[in-house]
Structure formats: C-alpha cells, structure tokens
Enzyme design. Structure first.
Site, PDB file in Angstrom:
ATOM      1  N   ASP A 184       0.831  -1.216   0.000  1.00  0.00           N
ATOM      2  CA  ASP A 184       0.000   0.000   0.000  1.00  0.00           C
ATOM      3  C   ASP A 184       0.861   1.262   0.000  1.00  0.00           C
ATOM      4  OD1 ASP A 184       0.879  -0.731   2.590  1.00  0.00           O
ATOM      5  OD2 ASP A 184      -0.541   0.675   3.485  1.00  0.00           O
ATOM      6  N   GLU A 185       0.266   2.324  -0.477  1.00  0.00           N
ATOM      7  CA  GLU A 185       0.806   3.684  -0.362  1.00  0.00           C
ATOM      8  C   GLU A 185       2.288   3.795  -0.714  1.00  0.00           C
ATOM      9  OE1 GLU A 185      -2.037   5.628   2.976  1.00  0.00           O
ATOM     10  OE2 GLU A 185      -0.476   4.339   3.793  1.00  0.00           O
ATOM     11  N   VAL A 186       2.666   3.271  -1.864  1.00  0.00           N
ATOM     12  CA  VAL A 186       4.058   3.394  -2.288  1.00  0.00           C
ATOM     13  C   VAL A 186       4.240   4.768  -2.938  1.00  0.00           C
ATOM     14  CG1 VAL A 186       5.914   2.365  -3.646  1.00  0.00           C
ATOM     15  CG2 VAL A 186       4.106   0.909  -2.687  1.00  0.00           C
TER      16      VAL A 186
END
Ligand SMILES: *[C@@H]1O[C@H](CO)[C@@H](O)[C@H](O)[C@H]1NC(C)=O
Ligand SMILES: *[C@@H]1O[C@H](CO)[C@@H](O)[C@H](O)[C@H]1NC(C)=O
Ligand SMILES: *[C@@H]1O[C@H](CO)[C@@H](O)[C@H](O)[C@H]1NC(C)=O
Ligand SMILES: *[C@@H]1O[C@H](CO)[C@@H](O)[C@H](O)[C@H]1NC(C)=O
Length: 536
Positions: A333-335
């Site tokens: 997530d949320e890279v």
C-alpha cells in the site's frame, strides 16, 4: 441447515422486553430475558425451564464417542478458562443455592467429530450445536474450533437469577459463521504493544468469535520483530532494544491465539512503509536524488537489485517457518514514487524493462516477484488493494484487502470480476474516531452488497476491523477496540438478516458488561451502568 421451526431470538427478545416487569429492570437484576448473546447465533431456542448450576458440582467432560478427549490441550485449557468465566470471578455475587424443584445442570459434555486439531485454518469448520438440558448438556462440533465457539456461547447463556443462583435455561442452539475470515488488525510498528496487551486482545477476540489476528508488526517508524537470520533489523530498527518481539514472544502469541482458535497472519509491508528496515539492512532502500546528487534520504525498497531479492527470500523463508498460518500479508500500500523517479539507476532499469516511466509497473514487478517467492514457500499472499489496482502480473489466489473508503463497493466489484478473493476493511477503520455511537455504522455494513453475481459475492472471505497505531498504544488500545469491533464481529459471524440496531444495542450493552467483568476495559456504548454483579 434447516431453519424452519426455530424461533429467532430477536423476535423472542422483543416479545420478552414487552412483557418485562419494569420494577425488576429498575433494580438492575440480570435476568434471562436479556442474555446479551453476541454475536447472535444462527438459530436459538430458549425454553422457560431454568436449570441451576453449582460451582462445586459442575464439570466439563467428553462424550464417550468424541474423537477429541482429555489429551486435547486446546479443549482442556478452554474448560479451565470457561469455568473461570462462568463461576470464578470475585465480583460475581454468589447467592444461596436454591434447593427447590429446579433441576441441576451438572455437566456439559463435549462431542467433537474429528481429532484434536493442531492449527486453525481458513477452511476450519467452526459450526456447533448446543443442547442444554438437565442434568447434562451436550455441545457437538465438527472440530475443536467449533467446540471453542460453542463454549463461548454456553458461557453467555448463564446468568444469575434474582437470588444470585447460577442459572441456565434449557435451550437449543445451532450456529456457524457466515464468513471464514474474521479479523482484527493491530499495528505494533507505530507503537510497541506488549505481549500482555496482545494477549488481552486475543481474549476479547475469542469473546466475539473473531478468528484472525492480522499482525501489522513493523512499519516506517520501527522494526520490533527480532529476526533470527537478520538480527540487525531490530537491533537498529526498533524503538529501543527492549521494545522487540523475541522469537519466544512471537511463539507465545501464536500459541495463545491457537488455544483460542485464532490464526496469526503476519504482515511485513513492503515496498513502501519500510523506512525502519533500512537501518539494519544496508542498500535495501532506494537512495533518493536531488538535482542529480544523492540527497542522503531513502525511499521504498529498491526493486532493481538482486541483493534485495536475495535478502527478502531469506527473510521470508524465516517468516514462513516462524508463522504457521497459510497466509502472509505482503502489504503493497501507499508506495510513494518520487524517490524512485529521482534515481537514475531506477530509471535506466525501467527503460531496459520497457516500463516507460510507469512506476506502477515497477511496483507490480516487485510485488509479483515477492509473491512468487512466498508461493514457492507454500504460502498464500494477501495484499492491500493498490497491489491489485496496479497489477501487471498477479499471483493467482492472492487475497486482496479492500481498505480505501471511497467507492469501496466499486473496488469490491472489480476484484470479484477479476476472480480474486477479498477481505473487506474499508468501512471498518476503527482508528478513526468521532463523537457518538459509530459502532452503528460498522454494524450497518453489508460486506456482499456490491454489483456482482452470486458467484462473485462468494469471493468475500470476510473482513477485518483495523486499529492503526499512530494514536494507539497499550493505554488506549482496548477501549478503542471494544466494543466497537464487536459490531464488526457480529456482522461477520451472524446471519445476513441479523441487522436490527435496537436489538443489537440491547445485546451489545450486556456483552460489553460481560467483557468488562472478564477483565477487558471495553468502553461504554452510551449512558447507563453495568448491574451490581458486574461492578468494576
Ligand atoms: C428463562 O427462564 C425464565 C424462568 O422461566 C424465564 O423467565 C425467562 O424468560 C427465560 N429466558 C429466556 C431468554 O427465554
Ligand atoms: C461443518 O460440520 C457440520 C457438522 O459435521 C456439517 O453439518 C457442515 O456441513 C460442515 N460445514 C461445512 C461448511 O463443511
Ligand atoms: C541479477 O540476476 C539476474 C538473474 O539471475 C542476472 O541476469 C544479473 O546478471 C544479476 N545482476 C547482477 C548485477 O548481478
Ligand atoms: C501503468 O501500468 C499499469 C499496470 O500495467 C497500468 O494499469 C496503467 O494503466 C499504466 N499507466 C499508464 C499511465 O500508462
């Protein structure tokens, strides 16, 4: 299973509430009128015939034909626990035992159709049938895990009559979960959570029939997991050398969970959320550039180096043996792409691969490689939804965790259309708090309410209540989680049609007091009090 002929408890309770004598209520005497069964079993029939129980004359035992017996540690330990929950608390008010014509319940016989299992799994059968009559009650289940769920329900049926005598009405209960994956996410990366705190959470989970502890164990801020292969990760990456989970701590958590029929799914989130990994593992993170020069800061895990994959393969080899569950959560997530975009080596690599400056493709390349890695270790990956959204190649059987609250039903549709199993969390971020009874919003959710065929809806394995740790440590974890997570627990266990919010409120108020009595600092739902035998 046949539902005809069974009375629904909500109907029964509504009827009884209408008949209840107000004076009795005003005195706060707990009656059988409202047992606060939670989560509500599939079918409940409670007769008006009471049975008495006496702490010195009550036993848990096995039916002669039970496959699991006294050598089954899971059941033996559960018997000890539930004896304690039913009788053993000093704040129970022990009334005189009534020597009238009431039959005494002397034993609960447990019958298990299969041998004492070792670890619960996603396909474990958790169904049970409970038949309470004097002088012996019978609890039958397909597996020990179902027997554990049945013991919890049995303990919830017991109340004290107006003389303080332990009482249970004759009753019949048929029960099984609606979804096989019913989880709680805890985050020990943002704040360290002691093993004792995790044990408390597992206790409360069992009271609410949750069966998965999703342990988001490390994050940007700290790396408390002590690796045997790479001890520098926690030596350098933990908040402090005393704030770590040693191999023994991890074993204890897994064992404590196993005893309660709870699976432990570890999450090692990468390639983002991984700053703390960089402290103890050189060259793992991507060096960022500023105006063509190294800036001294680091970004996500470096996906272009062989050393990255050599390291991760050894690391996950360890994880796959330390954690017995079939699933490992791989994060995804949320890279953030800025650092990758600043790094000339990354850009060259991408050009060579034909990724065309599409960083989603690079992320997908990384996720696919590590998914492959753990599949080769006979484990199944779970990923956050972005890994699915940006998929180029995607490992078959990967479970997608839907978490973004905007348009989550549309996301569920997409995942289902692509044929992937999913876990729902989007409406259940319990770290978000607001004034009032937000549990009602969690309760109202219908996990299969998205556009799709019946077959597609079956891809919903269940859900998880997530309690992220930015603002949570041992001081507030329990009251923030309970009883708000209980709403999610009932949604995932009980029948789809169990949705009446007034009845839920009534039962949950009682269930919350029961949790408090059992040592869980669950916050109140609203004004009121726990009655005298539940005094804190
Ligand atoms: C249990 O039995 C008592 C005594 O007959 C009765 O008053 C009560 O309503 C029963 N409880 C339920 C839930 O049916
Ligand atoms: C679970 O076990 C019960 C009792 O043996 C059985 O009736 C039921 O069909 C099983 N459920 C599943 C999903 O296999
Ligand atoms: C990395 O591994 C690949 C595949 O095994 C190999 O072709 C390549 O030469 C390696 N790169 C380096 C720098 O060792
Ligand atoms: C980048 O790659 C992903 C994965 O293949 C793809 O879904 C997306 O459309 C691409 N984005 C652009 C702007 O081409």
């Amino acid at each position: 299973m046949e539902r005809r002929g069974w009375r629904w408890l909500p109907v029964l309770l509504a009827l009884l509430a209408a008949l209840a004598v107000p004076k009795v209520w005003a005195r706060g005497i707990s009656g059988a009128e409202n047992l606060g069964l939670w989560p509500l079993p599939f079918a409940v029939k409670i007769s008006p015939r009471p049975l008495h129980l006496s702490p010195n004359n009550f036993l848990f035992g096995y039916s002669p034909t039970s496959k699991a017996g006294s050598s089954c540690e899971i059941l033996q330990e559960a018997f000890r626990r539930y004896y304690g929950y039913i009788f053993g608390f000093h704040n129970w008010h022990h009334g005189p035992h009534q020597l009238c014509s009431v039959t005494e319940l002397q034993q609960l016989q447990v019958h298990v159709e299969s041998e004492c299992d070792t670890f619960p799994s996603i396909s474990s059968n958790e169904s049970y049938i409970l038949h309470v009559k004097g002088p012996e009650a019978l609890l039958s289940a397909n597996t020990v895990w179902g027997a554990l769920r049945g013991l919890e329900t049995f303990s919830q049926l017991i109340y004290q009559d107006s003389y303080g005598t332990f009482t249970v009405n004759e009753s019949e209960i048929i029960d099984f979960p609606r979804f096989p994956h019913r989880g709680i996410l805890i985050d020990s990366g943002r704040h360290f959570l002691s093993v004792k705190t995790i044990f408390k959470t597992l206790d409360a989970m069992a009271f609410n029939k949750f069966n998965v502890l999703h342990w988001h164990i490390v994050d940007d801020q700290s790396f408390p997991y002590q690796s045997i292969t790479f001890p520098e990760l926690s030596n350098k990456g933990s908040y402090s050398l005393s704030l770590i989970y040693t191999p023994n701590d991890v074993r204890m958590v897994i064992e404590y969970a196993r005893m309660r029929g709870i699976r432990v799914v570890p999450e090692f989130d990468t390639p983002g959320h991984s700053q703390s990994w960089g402290k103890g593992q050189k060259d793992l993170l991507t060096p960022c550039y500023k105006k063509q020069l190294l800036s001294g800061t680091f970004g996500p895990i470096n996906p272009i180096l062989n050393t990255t994959y050599n390291f991760l393969s050894k690391f996950f080899k360890e994880i796959s043996t330390v954690f017995p569950d079939e699933f490992i959560h791989m994060g995804g997530d949320e890279v953030e792409y800025d650092c990758w975009a600043s790094n000339p080596d990354i850009l060259n690599f991408m050009q060579a691969k034909g990724f065309n400056r599409n960083f989603t493709k690079l992320e997908s390349f990384y996720m696919f490689k590590i998914s492959n890695m753990i599949s080769a270790m006979k484990k199944r990956p779970i990923v956050w939804q972005e890994a699915f959204d940006g998929r180029d190649k995607f490992m078959p059987g990967t479970v997608v965790q839907v978490w973004k609250v905007e348009d989550y039903k549309a996301e569920q549709s997409l995942v289902a259309k692509a044929g992937f199993p999913m876990i729902l969390s989007a409406p259940w971020y319990l770290d978000w708090i607001s004034y009032g009874q937000d549990w009602k919003h969690y309760y109202d959710v219908e996990p299969q309410d998205f556009p799709g065929s019946d077959e597609e809806k079956k891809l919903v394995l269940g859900g998880e209540a997530c309690l992220w740790g930015e603002y949570v440590d041992a001081t507030n974890l329990t009251p923030r989680l309970w009883p708000r997570a209980s709403a999610v627990g009932e949604r995932l266990w009980s029948h789809k049609e169990v949705r009446n919010i007034e009845d839920a409120y009534r039962r949950l108020t009682i269930h919350r007091c029961r949790m408090v009595r059992r040592g869980i600092a669950a916050e109140p739902l609203f004004t009121g009090y726990c009655n005298y035998e539940n005094r804190m």
